[in-house]
Design a protein around this motif. Sequence first.
Motif, mmCIF file in Angstrom:
data_model
loop_
_atom_site.group_PDB
_atom_site.id
_atom_site.type_symbol
_atom_site.label_atom_id
_atom_site.label_comp_id
_atom_site.label_asym_id
_atom_site.label_seq_id
_atom_site.Cartn_x
_atom_site.Cartn_y
_atom_site.Cartn_z
ATOM 1 N N ASP A 187 -0.216 -15.565 -3.942
ATOM 2 C CA ASP A 187 -0.134 -15.367 -3.088
ATOM 3 C C ASP A 187 -1.416 -15.016 -2.302
ATOM 4 O O ASP A 187 -2.136 -16.027 -2.415
ATOM 5 C CB ASP A 187 -0.716 -13.057 -3.987
ATOM 6 C CG ASP A 187 -2.112 -13.605 -4.244
ATOM 7 O OD1 ASP A 187 -2.765 -14.076 -4.181
ATOM 8 O OD2 ASP A 187 -1.757 -13.221 -5.456
ATOM 9 N N ASP A 188 -0.529 -14.829 -1.008
ATOM 10 C CA ASP A 188 -1.885 -14.403 0.156
ATOM 11 C C ASP A 188 -3.447 -14.691 0.772
ATOM 12 O O ASP A 188 -3.994 -15.587 0.202
ATOM 13 C CB ASP A 188 -1.151 -13.896 1.720
ATOM 14 C CG ASP A 188 0.349 -13.833 1.624
ATOM 15 O OD1 ASP A 188 0.786 -15.270 1.767
ATOM 16 O OD2 ASP A 188 0.571 -12.947 2.424
ATOM 17 N N GLN A 189 -3.384 -13.393 -1.169
ATOM 18 C CA GLN A 189 -5.023 -13.428 -0.440
ATOM 19 C C GLN A 189 -5.692 -14.559 -1.827
ATOM 20 O O GLN A 189 -6.539 -15.022 -0.925
ATOM 21 C CB GLN A 189 -5.464 -11.992 -1.897
ATOM 22 C CG GLN A 189 -7.178 -12.110 -2.076
ATOM 23 C CD GLN A 189 -7.507 -11.561 -0.890
ATOM 24 O OE1 GLN A 189 -7.401 -10.943 -0.592
ATOM 25 N NE2 GLN A 189 -8.492 -12.431 -0.720
ATOM 26 N N ALA A 190 -5.637 -15.563 -2.572
ATOM 27 C CA ALA A 190 -6.124 -16.655 -3.126
ATOM 28 C C ALA A 190 -5.428 -17.806 -2.598
ATOM 29 O O ALA A 190 -6.703 -18.279 -2.246
ATOM 30 C CB ALA A 190 -5.163 -16.761 -4.666
ATOM 31 N N ARG A 191 -4.680 -17.367 -1.272
ATOM 32 C CA ARG A 191 -4.324 -18.982 -0.715
ATOM 33 C C ARG A 191 -6.097 -19.175 0.287
ATOM 34 O O ARG A 191 -6.154 -19.639 1.137
ATOM 35 C CB ARG A 191 -3.109 -18.740 0.805
ATOM 36 C CG ARG A 191 -2.149 -19.543 -0.509
ATOM 37 C CD ARG A 191 -0.824 -19.564 0.638
ATOM 38 N NE ARG A 191 0.220 -18.631 0.902
ATOM 39 C CZ ARG A 191 0.946 -18.307 -0.773
ATOM 40 N NH1 ARG A 191 1.177 -18.410 -1.593
ATOM 41 N NH2 ARG A 191 1.410 -16.873 -0.851
ATOM 42 N N LYS A 204 -10.138 -4.103 -2.313
ATOM 43 C CA LYS A 204 -9.021 -4.042 -2.026
ATOM 44 C C LYS A 204 -7.946 -4.189 -3.208
ATOM 45 O O LYS A 204 -8.187 -5.273 -4.048
ATOM 46 C CB LYS A 204 -8.195 -5.054 -0.535
ATOM 47 C CG LYS A 204 -9.267 -4.768 0.865
ATOM 48 C CD LYS A 204 -8.569 -5.682 1.411
ATOM 49 C CE LYS A 204 -9.916 -5.370 3.200
ATOM 50 N NZ LYS A 204 -9.290 -6.313 4.212
ATOM 51 N N ARG A 205 -7.181 -3.533 -3.411
ATOM 52 C CA ARG A 205 -6.497 -3.741 -4.610
ATOM 53 C C ARG A 205 -5.655 -5.328 -5.184
ATOM 54 O O ARG A 205 -5.594 -6.056 -5.545
ATOM 55 C CB ARG A 205 -4.550 -3.111 -4.145
ATOM 56 C CG ARG A 205 -3.910 -3.736 -5.178
ATOM 57 C CD ARG A 205 -4.697 -3.059 -6.960
ATOM 58 N NE ARG A 205 -3.391 -3.866 -7.905
ATOM 59 C CZ ARG A 205 -3.249 -5.085 -8.141
ATOM 60 N NH1 ARG A 205 -4.221 -5.227 -7.748
ATOM 61 N NH2 ARG A 205 -2.557 -5.519 -9.035
ATOM 62 N N ARG A 217 -7.592 -2.600 -18.356
ATOM 63 C CA ARG A 217 -7.030 -2.880 -18.415
ATOM 64 C C ARG A 217 -7.573 -4.018 -17.611
ATOM 65 O O ARG A 217 -8.656 -3.731 -16.822
ATOM 66 C CB ARG A 217 -5.495 -2.729 -17.261
ATOM 67 C CG ARG A 217 -5.057 -4.473 -16.938
ATOM 68 C CD ARG A 217 -3.582 -4.060 -16.169
ATOM 69 N NE ARG A 217 -3.521 -3.330 -15.086
ATOM 70 C CZ ARG A 217 -3.105 -2.937 -13.922
ATOM 71 N NH1 ARG A 217 -2.161 -3.978 -14.503
ATOM 72 N NH2 ARG A 217 -3.310 -2.249 -12.763
ATOM 73 N N PRO A 218 -8.279 -5.659 -18.243
ATOM 74 C CA PRO A 218 -10.103 -6.579 -18.243
ATOM 75 C C PRO A 218 -9.403 -7.469 -16.534
ATOM 76 O O PRO A 218 -7.051 -7.012 -16.623
ATOM 77 C CB PRO A 218 -10.349 -7.144 -19.168
ATOM 78 C CG PRO A 218 -9.089 -6.794 -19.744
ATOM 79 C CD PRO A 218 -7.888 -5.928 -19.405
ATOM 80 N N GLY A 219 -9.678 -7.491 -15.276
ATOM 81 C CA GLY A 219 -9.794 -7.834 -14.509
ATOM 82 C C GLY A 219 -10.915 -8.699 -13.915
ATOM 83 O O GLY A 219 -11.756 -8.691 -14.144
ATOM 84 N N ASP A 263 -9.649 4.487 -5.682
ATOM 85 C CA ASP A 263 -10.212 5.436 -4.558
ATOM 86 C C ASP A 263 -8.862 4.634 -3.381
ATOM 87 O O ASP A 263 -8.966 4.575 -2.465
ATOM 88 C CB ASP A 263 -11.651 4.931 -3.992
ATOM 89 C CG ASP A 263 -12.173 5.609 -3.060
ATOM 90 O OD1 ASP A 263 -12.014 6.997 -3.632
ATOM 91 O OD2 ASP A 263 -12.954 5.612 -1.812
ATOM 92 N N ARG A 264 -8.492 5.973 -3.277
ATOM 93 C CA ARG A 264 -7.116 5.871 -2.178
ATOM 94 C C ARG A 264 -6.270 4.831 -2.446
ATOM 95 O O ARG A 264 -5.837 4.290 -3.721
ATOM 96 C CB ARG A 264 -7.163 6.224 -0.909
ATOM 97 C CG ARG A 264 -8.294 7.573 -0.263
ATOM 98 C CD ARG A 264 -8.259 7.653 0.904
ATOM 99 N NE ARG A 264 -9.793 6.549 1.613
ATOM 100 C CZ ARG A 264 -10.897 6.671 0.652
ATOM 101 N NH1 ARG A 264 -11.380 7.574 0.770
ATOM 102 N NH2 ARG A 264 -11.987 5.733 2.392
ATOM 103 N N ASP A 265 -6.214 4.002 -1.634
ATOM 104 C CA ASP A 265 -5.379 2.314 -1.745
ATOM 105 C C ASP A 265 -6.202 1.325 -2.576
ATOM 106 O O ASP A 265 -5.615 0.505 -2.607
ATOM 107 C CB ASP A 265 -4.549 2.398 -0.023
ATOM 108 C CG ASP A 265 -3.745 3.114 0.023
ATOM 109 O OD1 ASP A 265 -3.062 3.590 -0.916
ATOM 110 O OD2 ASP A 265 -3.135 2.958 1.189
ATOM 111 N N ASP A 266 -8.072 1.849 -2.159
ATOM 112 C CA ASP A 266 -8.601 0.584 -3.179
ATOM 113 C C ASP A 266 -9.687 0.648 -4.502
ATOM 114 O O ASP A 266 -8.602 1.537 -4.794
ATOM 115 C CB ASP A 266 -9.510 0.139 -2.006
ATOM 116 C CG ASP A 266 -8.641 -0.251 -0.310
ATOM 117 O OD1 ASP A 266 -7.721 -0.646 -0.720
ATOM 118 O OD2 ASP A 266 -9.712 -0.261 0.457
ATOM 119 N N TYR A 267 -10.327 0.451 -4.471
ATOM 120 C CA TYR A 267 -11.064 0.620 -5.633
ATOM 121 C C TYR A 267 -12.470 0.794 -5.891
ATOM 122 O O TYR A 267 -12.686 -0.228 -4.943
ATOM 123 C CB TYR A 267 -10.304 -0.263 -7.152
ATOM 124 C CG TYR A 267 -9.197 -0.320 -7.442
ATOM 125 C CD1 TYR A 267 -9.082 0.143 -9.182
ATOM 126 C CD2 TYR A 267 -8.344 -1.183 -7.284
ATOM 127 C CE1 TYR A 267 -7.658 0.692 -9.288
ATOM 128 C CE2 TYR A 267 -6.818 -1.150 -7.493
ATOM 129 C CZ TYR A 267 -6.760 -0.959 -8.909
ATOM 130 O OH TYR A 267 -5.344 -0.117 -9.627
#
Length: 409
Positions: free
Chosen positions: A109-113, A221-222, A181-183, A149-153
């Motif tokens: 995705d764009d974030q990984a890029r 950010k998500r 759920r781990p990430g 937390d709203r749209d983020d974490y």
Amino acid sequence: MNKPLPTKSFTTEPPLPLAPGALETLLAAIAEGESDRERERILPHQQIALIKQARLGALRLPVAAGGAGSSIRDLFQIVIRLAEADANVAHILRNHFSVVERLVRNPRDDQAREWQKSVAGGAIIGLATTELDSPQVGNITPNTTFTPDRDDYLLNGTKYYSTGTLYSDLVLVRAADPNGRPGATIIPVNRDGIELIDDWDGMGQRLTATGTTHFRNVRVKRQEIVFDAPDIGYGVPYSNTFAQLFLTAAIAGISRAALRDAIALVRSRKRTFYYAPHEKPTEDPLLQETIGKIASAAHAAETVVLVAAEALDAATEAFDAGRADAEELAHRAALLSAQAKIIADDAAIKNGGHIFDVGGASSTKKATNFDRHWRNARTLSSHNPVTYKERAIGQYLINGTPLPAKGFF
């Protein structure tokens, strides 16, 4: 507390070419003063800066993405040489290359890029995964949390053994959401709420800054979070084999360093024992025999690492292509990596002692710092005990029980 270095602006120029001359120049610069740094505990910020400048961390990125397109075998051959020059510097980069392998080499995705672009420009990624709590055997769910937390974490928790993070520009952090759920997330080390502490006090690998990292309401950010899945990141079976073999490559490099110093020690000796079979140490058949023993062990360690790396290349290619035999090949790579560790650990630990067999009591002076080879090898070997590897290999060969697909395999 040690403040992280300011994040630099990364270029997107091609990384260091694998021309022998360029690599040799870099390795020589890293090797210069290595023993003094280790003895006096001078953190290798300058040496890591040279690696960033050379963009060595982009070796595994595709050429089209600004990398060198190196194979895993090519990379580990360089890691062995790097550990010969400075075992601490090689170990500092282990987490970087492991993260690149899992989440950056083939962005989805764009974030990984964006992460890939940073690595291509010279960024180094650290790691913060280990916690000191005592979960049940087999439980890999971290206690560090991603709280919506709203749209983020918000990221909260404390990690230990954060090898290399003090020298890094980004850090990968393992955490879990409220459902368990781990990430993982990759974020800048200078983001508000992150505290890096250089409190590693191990007997070996003293300069890796394998210390404590606190995360206090760090906004994430998500799109910066990659949750585990069977086909990505930490969810992939045997996804940790690369990191384990990287450590073994570093240990093989320590064997080479012990050989280098043992040869130099024999050549520099002006005196010998009164009962020695020859007056000149360089002509002493017993010292020659010991050097031959050290050299052979170092060669064996390097060879088994590179054979395992070739198997890991094959497994990685199969996984990238979506082939049905990818997990079977990954298991074979894990098996060869475990066997390589057993050989390389034994070689380095013994070579770290054999150096004193060619030097006598004067070689034990603090000024020589020859004991660092044994200390560094013993410390690295302890990251995943050989006994568990030996038992798992035997269980597989006798009963056909597959190696564990997670953790230290």
